[in-house]
Write a protein that holds these residues in place. Sequence first.
Motif, mmCIF file in Angstrom:
data_model
loop_
_atom_site.group_PDB
_atom_site.id
_atom_site.type_symbol
_atom_site.label_atom_id
_atom_site.label_comp_id
_atom_site.label_asym_id
_atom_site.label_seq_id
_atom_site.Cartn_x
_atom_site.Cartn_y
_atom_site.Cartn_z
ATOM 1 N N LYS A 158 0.831 -1.207 0.000
ATOM 2 C CA LYS A 158 0.000 0.000 0.000
ATOM 3 C C LYS A 158 0.867 1.259 0.000
ATOM 4 C CE LYS A 158 -3.472 2.415 2.800
ATOM 5 N NZ LYS A 158 -4.288 2.345 4.047
ATOM 6 N N THR A 159 1.868 1.290 0.860
ATOM 7 C CA THR A 159 2.740 2.457 0.959
ATOM 8 C C THR A 159 3.538 2.665 -0.322
ATOM 9 O OG1 THR A 159 2.933 2.158 3.353
ATOM 10 C CG2 THR A 159 4.623 3.493 2.280
ATOM 11 N N ALA A 160 4.069 1.580 -0.878
ATOM 12 C CA ALA A 160 4.882 1.693 -2.090
ATOM 13 C C ALA A 160 4.060 2.180 -3.274
ATOM 14 C CB ALA A 160 5.520 0.349 -2.419
ATOM 15 N N LEU A 161 2.859 1.628 -3.458
ATOM 16 C CA LEU A 161 2.030 2.057 -4.586
ATOM 17 C C LEU A 161 1.569 3.496 -4.418
ATOM 18 C CD1 LEU A 161 -0.148 -1.110 -5.389
ATOM 19 C CD2 LEU A 161 2.041 -0.375 -6.380
ATOM 20 N N ALA A 162 1.281 3.899 -3.180
ATOM 21 C CA ALA A 162 0.887 5.291 -2.943
ATOM 22 C C ALA A 162 2.036 6.239 -3.283
ATOM 23 C CB ALA A 162 0.451 5.469 -1.490
ATOM 24 N N GLN A 163 3.254 5.854 -2.909
ATOM 25 C CA GLN A 163 4.413 6.685 -3.214
ATOM 26 C C GLN A 163 4.659 6.753 -4.716
ATOM 27 O OE1 GLN A 163 6.498 8.614 -1.118
ATOM 28 N NE2 GLN A 163 6.961 9.337 -3.171
ATOM 29 N N LEU A 164 4.537 5.613 -5.403
ATOM 30 C CA LEU A 164 4.725 5.609 -6.854
ATOM 31 C C LEU A 164 3.670 6.439 -7.562
ATOM 32 C CD1 LEU A 164 5.619 1.834 -7.282
ATOM 33 C CD2 LEU A 164 7.136 3.761 -7.774
ATOM 34 N N ALA A 165 2.473 6.500 -6.991
ATOM 35 C CA ALA A 165 1.400 7.289 -7.598
ATOM 36 C C ALA A 165 1.547 8.776 -7.289
ATOM 37 C CB ALA A 165 0.043 6.795 -7.094
ATOM 38 N N ARG A 166 2.185 9.080 -6.157
ATOM 39 C CA ARG A 166 2.344 10.474 -5.752
ATOM 40 C C ARG A 166 3.549 11.122 -6.421
ATOM 41 N NH1 ARG A 166 2.313 9.658 -0.701
ATOM 42 N NH2 ARG A 166 4.546 9.782 -0.259
ATOM 43 N N GLY A 167 4.646 10.411 -6.467
ATOM 44 C CA GLY A 167 5.850 10.951 -7.096
ATOM 45 C C GLY A 167 6.655 11.812 -6.149
ATOM 46 N N CYS A 168 6.194 12.990 -5.854
ATOM 47 C CA CYS A 168 6.924 13.948 -5.031
ATOM 48 C C CYS A 168 7.164 13.415 -3.623
ATOM 49 C CB CYS A 168 6.148 15.260 -4.961
ATOM 50 S SG CYS A 168 6.913 16.494 -3.879
ATOM 51 N N THR A 169 8.415 13.573 -3.155
ATOM 52 C CA THR A 169 8.767 13.134 -1.811
ATOM 53 C C THR A 169 9.102 14.306 -0.893
ATOM 54 O OG1 THR A 169 11.077 12.840 -2.512
ATOM 55 C CG2 THR A 169 9.625 10.896 -2.625
ATOM 56 N N CYS A 170 8.778 15.515 -1.308
ATOM 57 C CA CYS A 170 9.055 16.683 -0.476
ATOM 58 C C CYS A 170 8.165 16.674 0.765
ATOM 59 C CB CYS A 170 8.795 17.965 -1.264
ATOM 60 S SG CYS A 170 9.913 18.205 -2.664
ATOM 61 N N PRO A 171 8.639 17.232 1.874
ATOM 62 C CA PRO A 171 7.790 17.352 3.066
ATOM 63 C C PRO A 171 6.514 18.129 2.758
ATOM 64 C CG PRO A 171 10.081 17.823 3.614
ATOM 65 C CD PRO A 171 10.012 17.704 2.111
ATOM 66 N N PRO A 172 5.416 17.781 3.413
ATOM 67 C CA PRO A 172 4.121 18.414 3.123
ATOM 68 C C PRO A 172 4.117 19.931 3.292
ATOM 69 C CG PRO A 172 3.820 16.453 4.467
ATOM 70 C CD PRO A 172 5.286 16.709 4.407
ATOM 71 N N ASP A 173 5.012 20.468 4.145
ATOM 72 C CA ASP A 173 4.988 21.912 4.396
ATOM 73 C C ASP A 173 5.809 22.707 3.390
ATOM 74 O OD1 ASP A 173 7.361 20.866 5.263
ATOM 75 O OD2 ASP A 173 7.449 22.027 7.125
ATOM 76 N N PHE A 174 6.449 22.023 2.409
ATOM 77 C CA PHE A 174 7.172 22.750 1.365
ATOM 78 C C PHE A 174 6.163 23.446 0.447
ATOM 79 C CE2 PHE A 174 11.744 21.033 0.852
ATOM 80 C CZ PHE A 174 11.913 21.032 2.226
ATOM 81 N N PRO A 175 6.366 24.718 0.145
ATOM 82 C CA PRO A 175 5.397 25.430 -0.717
ATOM 83 C C PRO A 175 5.404 24.944 -2.159
ATOM 84 C CG PRO A 175 7.301 26.820 -0.233
ATOM 85 C CD PRO A 175 7.432 25.612 0.637
ATOM 86 N N VAL A 176 6.576 24.496 -2.641
ATOM 87 C CA VAL A 176 6.678 23.973 -4.004
ATOM 88 C C VAL A 176 7.561 22.725 -3.973
ATOM 89 C CG1 VAL A 176 6.343 26.202 -5.133
ATOM 90 C CG2 VAL A 176 8.655 25.439 -4.543
ATOM 91 N N CYS A 177 7.408 21.897 -4.993
ATOM 92 C CA CYS A 177 8.222 20.680 -5.094
ATOM 93 C C CYS A 177 9.649 21.034 -5.489
ATOM 94 C CB CYS A 177 7.612 19.729 -6.125
ATOM 95 S SG CYS A 177 8.638 18.274 -6.469
ATOM 96 N N VAL A 178 10.602 20.484 -4.751
ATOM 97 C CA VAL A 178 12.002 20.694 -5.099
ATOM 98 C C VAL A 178 12.705 19.377 -5.439
ATOM 99 C CG1 VAL A 178 12.198 22.788 -3.704
ATOM 100 C CG2 VAL A 178 12.716 20.573 -2.666
ATOM 101 N N CYS A 179 12.009 18.244 -5.215
ATOM 102 C CA CYS A 179 12.661 16.957 -5.496
ATOM 103 C C CYS A 179 12.596 16.588 -6.974
ATOM 104 C CB CYS A 179 12.039 15.840 -4.640
ATOM 105 S SG CYS A 179 10.380 15.340 -5.172
ATOM 106 N N GLY A 180 11.588 17.119 -7.674
ATOM 107 C CA GLY A 180 11.479 16.858 -9.104
ATOM 108 C C GLY A 180 10.937 15.501 -9.477
ATOM 109 N N LYS A 181 10.541 14.697 -8.499
ATOM 110 C CA LYS A 181 10.024 13.365 -8.796
ATOM 111 C C LYS A 181 8.571 13.452 -9.250
ATOM 112 C CE LYS A 181 13.097 11.001 -5.560
ATOM 113 N NZ LYS A 181 13.182 10.136 -4.358
ATOM 114 N N THR A 182 8.251 12.673 -10.278
ATOM 115 C CA THR A 182 6.891 12.667 -10.826
ATOM 116 C C THR A 182 6.262 11.292 -10.632
ATOM 117 O OG1 THR A 182 7.757 12.070 -13.006
ATOM 118 C CG2 THR A 182 7.455 14.421 -12.546
ATOM 119 N N PRO A 183 4.940 11.210 -10.673
ATOM 120 C CA PRO A 183 4.280 9.912 -10.501
ATOM 121 C C PRO A 183 4.716 8.904 -11.561
ATOM 122 C CG PRO A 183 2.697 11.697 -10.274
ATOM 123 C CD PRO A 183 3.971 12.315 -10.775
ATOM 124 N N GLN A 184 4.936 7.655 -11.140
ATOM 125 C CA GLN A 184 5.293 6.584 -12.066
ATOM 126 C C GLN A 184 4.129 5.642 -12.340
ATOM 127 O OE1 GLN A 184 9.157 4.591 -11.326
ATOM 128 N NE2 GLN A 184 9.340 5.940 -9.550
#
Length: 314
Positions: free
Chosen positions: A255-281
């Motif tokens: 469940k956790t792995a598929l949710a992460q693959l669907a979300r893509g971004c791994t930045c902390p929730p309080d970041f105003p914008v994405c800085v990791c650059g990861k996209t959903p797979q």
Amino acid sequence: MNEPIFTHQPVLLEECIQALAIKPGGVYLDGTLGRAGHSREIARRLESGGRLVCIDRDQAALDAAQQRLAPWLDRVTLVHGSFGRLTSLLSARNIPPLDGMLFDLGVSSPQLDDKARGFSYQADAPLDMRMDQTASFTARELVNIYSYEALRDILWRYGEERYAGPIAGAICRRRADKPIETTLELADIIRSAMPAKALREKQHPAKRSFQAIRIAVNDELGELEHLLKAAPAHLKPGGRLAVITFHSLEDRIVKTALAQLARGCTCPPDFPVCVCGKTPQMRRLHRKPTLPSPQEVEENPRARSAKLRAAEKL
């Protein structure tokens, strides 16, 4: 060609076939061959040009597949190995990107039914529990060598056994006299360490402990984590990944792995914008797992705790 008749009931069969959306000319993987129940249904839907790769760490499953998949062996590749080494197994055989993957986790029915394999707490056998019988580490080594602290941690972490401490203590006391050799001997030790109220529960008192020891012997959760990291890279865009779990530890990881693959971004929730650059797979096909129907559970009690989660590569 007349097909051989088998009585094995693969879990969530129709739901898996729907999730994989099989194309007759596609390339598919059954990463947990077992009794080949799912593989048979995939293979029979393939036509010329289609291919099914079947992986199992248990050579006995691959040997039995020669008969169970006999009508379709021209489109089947049998591979001995663990799905945790997915990339090396597929790369060594030049397997192209896949249209779908299926993994039916945990111990297989043949392993449970073969009392000599030592998975069952209801029949006497040497303490083994190896899914791959070429591996050297067995349940006997684990229960006789691991420290009290390590045993307690395994029973709690992998079996969620609330009496992990007393059971680990009982194992250490017994093995101080002589090594623990058999499944029923271990089951009796576990039972002796549990209070009367626990012995009145519906499930067998050794069930959680045997699950925990089996998971540790085969590194099941570590293998699963390796698989989920590797799987997306081996799928075509639009390819499907389907995973059947049987207990909360497996399901939580999937469940956790598929949710992460669907979300893509791994930045902390309080970041105003994405800085990791990861996209959903991947795109999850359903937010909640698919469960067996009451009819299936009635016909096949082993399906009771099964959950199917599936996703599609973007």
